[in-house]
Structures are given as structure tokens and as C-alpha cells.
Design an enzyme around this catalytic site. Sequence first.
Site, PDB file in Angstrom:
ATOM      1  N   TYR A   1      32.300 -42.392 -62.949  1.00 20.22           N
ATOM      2  CA  TYR A   1      32.782 -43.764 -63.185  1.00 20.22           C
ATOM      3  C   TYR A   1      32.781 -44.575 -61.901  1.00 20.22           C
ATOM      4  CZ  TYR A   1      35.783 -47.738 -64.036  1.00 20.22           C
ATOM      5  OH  TYR A   1      36.276 -49.016 -64.104  1.00 20.22           O
TER       6      TYR A   1
ATOM      7  N   ARG B   1      26.842 -51.092 -60.826  1.00 28.63           N
ATOM      8  CA  ARG B   1      27.015 -52.357 -61.560  1.00 28.63           C
ATOM      9  C   ARG B   1      27.235 -53.515 -60.594  1.00 28.63           C
ATOM     10  NH1 ARG B   1      31.961 -52.997 -65.766  1.00 28.63           N
ATOM     11  NH2 ARG B   1      33.084 -52.227 -63.922  1.00 28.63           N
TER      12      ARG B   1
ATOM     13  N   TYR C   1      41.095 -54.623 -57.021  1.00 28.38           N
ATOM     14  CA  TYR C   1      41.788 -53.338 -56.937  1.00 28.38           C
ATOM     15  C   TYR C   1      41.686 -52.761 -55.518  1.00 28.38           C
ATOM     16  CZ  TYR C   1      42.536 -52.549 -61.987  1.00 28.38           C
ATOM     17  OH  TYR C   1      42.964 -52.600 -63.287  1.00 28.38           O
TER      18      TYR C   1
ATOM     19  N   ARG D   1      39.381 -60.132 -66.884  1.00 28.97           N
ATOM     20  CA  ARG D   1      40.256 -59.653 -67.960  1.00 28.97           C
ATOM     21  C   ARG D   1      39.897 -60.254 -69.314  1.00 28.97           C
ATOM     22  NH1 ARG D   1      42.365 -55.038 -66.021  1.00 28.97           N
ATOM     23  NH2 ARG D   1      43.352 -55.355 -63.988  1.00 28.97           N
TER      24      ARG D   1
ATOM     25  N   GLU E   1      43.400 -47.519 -74.709  1.00 28.19           N
ATOM     26  CA  GLU E   1      42.865 -48.794 -74.236  1.00 28.19           C
ATOM     27  C   GLU E   1      42.522 -49.629 -75.461  1.00 28.19           C
ATOM     28  OE1 GLU E   1      40.231 -48.768 -70.831  1.00 28.19           O
ATOM     29  OE2 GLU E   1      38.805 -50.072 -71.879  1.00 28.19           O
TER      30      GLU E   1
END
Length: 311
Positions: free
Chosen positions: A139, A146, A198, A211, A303
Site C-alpha cells: 500500500y 500514484r 499525513y 475527502r 470503511e
Amino acid sequence: MTLRQPYRLSTEDAPAVDAARVLLCVDHGGRDPDEPDAEAWRVRTSLPLLAGPRCEWWLSDSAVGDLGDDDVAFRANSAIGFGHLAIDETALAADTAGACRDAFERLIGVIRGAGYPHLLRCWIYLGHIHRGDGDGERYRQFCVGRARALDAIARDPRDYPAATVIGRPVDGASIHFMAARSPAQAIENPRQTSAFDYPRRYGPQPPSFVRSLRTDWGALLVSGTAAVVGADSLHPSDAGEQARETRSNIDALLHAAGNRWQNERAVIYLRRAEDLAAAERLGLSGAITVLQGDICRPELMIECEGVFRLA
């Protein structure tokens, strides 16, 4: 001014529709994802279906055109398009960051070449998401790849798409996406640190997504949302309490977006099938599908993502 919605969303197994007006069908479950489909507009996630509708149809009131290439399927009407592509396990295993960068660069090349330059929403189902240690975790390396592709076209982090990344129990990765001719407005959550900010402890590259996005046709595209407050995971491994916290995050996001919203479509992801009751604690209405998949942080059990529309 709110424009007319450029698609119709259906969760019937097989709606009566002309194939020429299908933008995308997302099929949860079914046969092996490496077995080719007869329809270029169908993508299979290979996530076990726990409850709710199996299929998600994005339909157009007008005929659509096939604007993709050999690697990236892409169908669009005059305002919006949907597409999908796959990443082979061999490529992921050899160089996860490189394979993911290449996939997003191919995706971006197709939508920009077709005249739909605004990438609004991405769904990524990543095989063996927690494979590897530390910064070598799959991940974390996906996030590196990305970002390398998206940062080449994003003037600001708020130009990132809304997104979901979930681990699946089979090899390779599947990406499907929504792109449009016009941009959307990023809405961040006041209870949460923006994902693109983050801290370093969560990996060498912060996740490249917003978001939510508010579109000019009056939809709010909500990214995968979990029990993260600030940048920290709360209630580790407690699915019930995480569901409560997740609902608080969704409510805060809807409030930040202004107006009144109603849920049109939600997908809930559970790490463990035995936590199905926790999904009910989210208290969402509308068409809801519950799938089993791995959340991006090992301590997160649940989630939720959604498509909301003005009430």
C-alpha cells in the site's frame, strides 16, 4: 447553478438498458478477474459480497462513445466518462510503485486525450495490500507510484480525486474511475487531517486524494472514510466503535459541504465478515452494499464511501 446529473445510478442485477448507454457496470463477486469479459464496460472487483446489491450500474440517458485504448477502457457521454484498467501481479511484485505510476499515467493519458481532463473519482482494489514490511508495504508503495503520476498534472493537492483503496484476496489490482469535462470542488473534513498532509510515520508518500468532491450537478462524492481523527486511527480492531466514529466523520463532512444531503449509494468495507453487524451502526439509508476487504491500515476494521445528492 446546478446542472443536470449526467448519469443514472442503478443497483439492479440486470436493468433493462441498451448496452450503448452503459458507462460502467461494477460487479462485486463473480468469476476470476483475469477471465476476460465479453463487455468492455464491466469491471469485477473480486471482493466477497456480504450484503446488499451486487452490481452498480452507471448509465447514460444519451448514447456513449468508446474512447479508450487497448489498456484502458473508457466510455463517455457529452459530460462525463467512466473507465477501468488492471495491473498485473507480475508487474506489482517486481516494482509496485513503478507499476502503479505507469497505470495512472496511462489512465491520465486516455482521459486527457479524450477531452475529460478532470479525474473526479478512483476506486482501487489492490491484491495483497499489506504484503511487505515498513515502507516496502504494497500500500505504501502504491501511494508513491500514484503520487508520481498525479503530481504531474495536479496544480494543488485539492486537484486530487476522491478515492478508495481496498485490499482484495486475489493477485493484481483493478482500478475504475470517473472523469469529467468540468472540475469539482474539494471538501475536506474538519475532524480529519487532509490525507495529503499525513505525517511521515504513515509512509514515505502521503495518500493523494481528497475527502470528497462536490460536483456541479449537485452530488457529493465521498472518499473511503474510516475511524481516523486528525491523522490517527481510533478504537483499534473494534469494528463497532470504529463504525460509530466513521459515521461521525461522514456527518462532519456533510456539514462542511453545506446544504442538506441524502445518501444515494454507499459501499461499506469490512476486514472481517463476522463484523457485519457493525455496518448497521453506520445508520445509512439508500442502496448499500457490504463487501469484505482489507482497509489500508491494519488496525482499521471498517470503511465507508458514498455518493450523496442534494436533498
